[in-house]
Design a protein around this motif. Structure first.
Motif, short mmCIF file in Angstrom:
data_model
loop_
_atom_site.label_atom_id
_atom_site.label_comp_id
_atom_site.label_asym_id
_atom_site.label_seq_id
_atom_site.Cartn_x
_atom_site.Cartn_y
_atom_site.Cartn_z
N ILE A 275 0.84 -1.20 0.00
CA ILE A 275 0.00 0.00 0.00
C ILE A 275 0.87 1.25 0.00
O ILE A 275 0.58 2.23 -0.70
N SER A 276 1.96 1.23 0.77
CA SER A 276 2.89 2.35 0.76
C SER A 276 3.49 2.56 -0.63
O SER A 276 3.66 3.69 -1.09
N SER A 277 3.78 1.46 -1.33
CA SER A 277 4.34 1.57 -2.69
C SER A 277 3.32 2.10 -3.68
O SER A 277 3.66 2.83 -4.60
N VAL A 278 2.05 1.74 -3.49
CA VAL A 278 0.99 2.33 -4.32
C VAL A 278 0.96 3.84 -4.10
O VAL A 278 0.83 4.63 -5.04
N GLY A 279 1.08 4.25 -2.83
CA GLY A 279 1.16 5.68 -2.54
C GLY A 279 2.36 6.33 -3.21
O GLY A 279 2.28 7.46 -3.70
N SER A 280 3.48 5.61 -3.25
CA SER A 280 4.69 6.15 -3.90
C SER A 280 4.47 6.36 -5.39
O SER A 280 4.96 7.34 -5.97
N ILE A 281 3.75 5.44 -6.02
CA ILE A 281 3.44 5.61 -7.45
C ILE A 281 2.60 6.86 -7.66
O ILE A 281 2.85 7.66 -8.58
N LEU A 282 1.59 7.06 -6.80
CA LEU A 282 0.79 8.27 -6.89
C LEU A 282 1.64 9.50 -6.63
O LEU A 282 1.49 10.54 -7.31
N GLY A 283 2.56 9.40 -5.67
CA GLY A 283 3.45 10.52 -5.38
C GLY A 283 4.32 10.87 -6.57
O GLY A 283 4.55 12.05 -6.87
N ALA A 284 4.81 9.85 -7.29
CA ALA A 284 5.62 10.10 -8.48
C ALA A 284 4.80 10.80 -9.56
O ALA A 284 5.28 11.71 -10.24
N TRP A 285 3.55 10.38 -9.71
CA TRP A 285 2.68 11.03 -10.70
C TRP A 285 2.39 12.47 -10.30
O TRP A 285 2.45 13.38 -11.14
N LEU A 286 2.09 12.71 -9.02
CA LEU A 286 1.81 14.07 -8.56
C LEU A 286 3.03 14.97 -8.74
O LEU A 286 2.90 16.14 -9.13
N TYR A 287 4.21 14.40 -8.48
CA TYR A 287 5.42 15.19 -8.65
C TYR A 287 5.60 15.60 -10.12
O TYR A 287 5.87 16.76 -10.43
N GLY A 288 5.48 14.61 -11.02
CA GLY A 288 5.66 14.90 -12.43
C GLY A 288 4.60 15.85 -12.97
O GLY A 288 4.87 16.69 -13.84
N LYS A 289 3.38 15.74 -12.47
CA LYS A 289 2.26 16.53 -12.99
C LYS A 289 2.23 17.95 -12.43
O LYS A 289 1.99 18.91 -13.16
#
Length: 426
Positions: A275-289
């Motif tokens: 679940i933490s890694s799923v959050g990290s994927i979202l964090g990577a998307w938010l950072y890029g966006k």
């Protein structure tokens, strides 16, 4: 017709960039499985707790030696920058080092003596850490060449997070399905495939001209190293990384708390990691966006505030209740988001600070600082928990969050904002 060669060259470059994107994604996915924090992590922690009877401090100290190969990463960078192997500076090293890691995991799967366990783990750590330096050097070199640094890093960390999801779920299942020894050996056997895949793909995909130890190339590399130590941006980045990463960690203490106090199963703890890694994927998307185009000043302040808030949030989950599992699911997801945003902001700054001809060494210096301070943070946190706080997590969490917030007050004195803005304009 005059533009045909140019169009053809652009097409070739485009295909090669696509191949590199594929390679960086696969390599980071495989490294996410192969490193000591990957598939073997939960089975190993469970083995240390149940079979070797370590407490939080004992487990942290036992595993501390695995940080050494990651701390000395600049040595691998220097070797790769200066010395070619079979005529290549990068791809040959990737082949040999990943085969080295395979041997380490094969040894680990066969071990019946606990005294040899740490030696096998150390062998895998050396191979994985050294290969990581080489692949990062390739990323920096080609990222600068094709103006794709941010995209390459986004791909790398996206697939690393995917690997963490897989390893968290599978690692928790392995730790729970069998006795600790069987779970650890099974994880080692499965993990062997990851470095083998990296070795084969890197040899097939990476395009690299053969080089020799000629005087001109050595002078170019030495000039790059000289530029490294003259870079004010690099020294500023180093100072910030030390301050950012050296806060008392509570990774292993929170694992023991979840196991002994909250009675979470190993499988559920593995799912929390996913679940933490799923959050990290979202964090990577938010950072890029939304964040990658903002100033580095904004990115660092945002990272400090959100990381401190997510740390303090764990204070609300220390009393066992019927909602403890739901609280930890929420915290794990949010912590994954904030930690990834902070990591990408810092890594982008680090990549920009690397001079030409010394990419492997410079980026390795910065990564070794992150790894070394993270390990010192973990050791410090476990020591404080046992010797200062008598096993109570709340003071450790408060101190950790406060140390993160302290970085806010140090930004102006290090003049991070001014130096980075000047660097970007250049």
């Amino acid at each position: 017709m005059e533009n045909t060669p140019l169009v053809s060259q652009q097409s070739i470059n485009s295909r090669y960039v696509n191949h590199l994107v594929f390679l960086f994604g696969i390599v980071y996915f495989a490294q996410g499985i192969a490193q000591s924090g990957g598939l073997i992590s939960l089975p190993l922690n469970y083995y240390l707790k149940e079979v070797m009877q370590f407490n939080e401090l004992g487990a942290t100290h036992y595993l501390a030696v695995l940080a050494i190969p990651w701390v000395i990463k600049p040595v691998y960078g220097l070797v790769s920058d200066f010395i070619s192997l079979f005529g290549y500076r990068r791809k040959s090293w990737l082949l040999v080092l990943n085969l080295f890691t395979c041997i380490g995991y094969f040894w680990l799967a066969e071990i019946a003596d606990n005294d040899q366990l740490i030696m096998a783990l150390l062998l895998t750590a050396i191979g994985t850490a050294a290969a990581d330096v080489i692949i990062d050097a390739l990323m920096v070199e080609n990222g600068r060449k094709f103006n794709m640094t941010a995209q390459f890093q986004a791909v790398q960390w996206f697939w690393l997070c995917v690997a963490q999801i897989v390893t968290s779920i599978l690692g928790g299942w392995l730790a729970e399905m069998a006795d600790p020894g069987t779970g650890l050996r099974t994880a080692a056997i499965i993990t062997m495939a990851a470095p083998a895949i990296i070795a084969i793909l890197s040899w097939l995909i990476v395009k690299e001209e053969k080089t020799s130890m000629d005087v001109a190339s050595l002078k170019a590399t030495v000039a790059g190293l000289r530029e490294t130590f003259r870079s004010r941006l690099l020294w500023t980045t180093i100072l910030f990384l030390v301050l950012w990463n050296f806060s008392p960690g509570f990774g292993i203490p929170i694992y023991y708390f979840m196991t002994d106090t909250l009675n979470f199963s190993q499988s559920f703890i593995g799912h929390l990691g996913a679940i933490s890694s799923v959050g990290s994927i979202l964090g990577a998307w938010l950072y890029g966006k939304y964040l990658s185009n903002r100033s580095i000043d904004f990115q660092l302040v945002f990272s400090i505030l959100t990381s401190a808030f997510s740390t303090f949030s764990y204070l609300g989950a220390l009393t066992p209740t019927s909602y403890s599992s739901l609280l930890f699911i929420t915290l794990s997801f949010f912590f994954g988001i904030t930690s990834m945003i902070a990591l990408l902001a810092i890594l982008t700054l680090a990549a920009r600070a690397c001079p030409e001809k010394a990419e492997g060494f410079t980026f390795a210096v910065l990564m070794s600082i992150i790894n070394g301070c993270a390990q010192l943070s973990a050791m410090t946190g476990s020591w404080m928990l046992v010797n200062w706080f008598a096993g109570y997590l709340a003071p450790l969490i408060i101190l950790s969050g406060a140390a993160t917030l302290f970085c806010l007050f140090l930004l102006p004195s290090f003049k991070v904002r001014k130096m980075v803005v000047v660097s970007e304009r250049m």
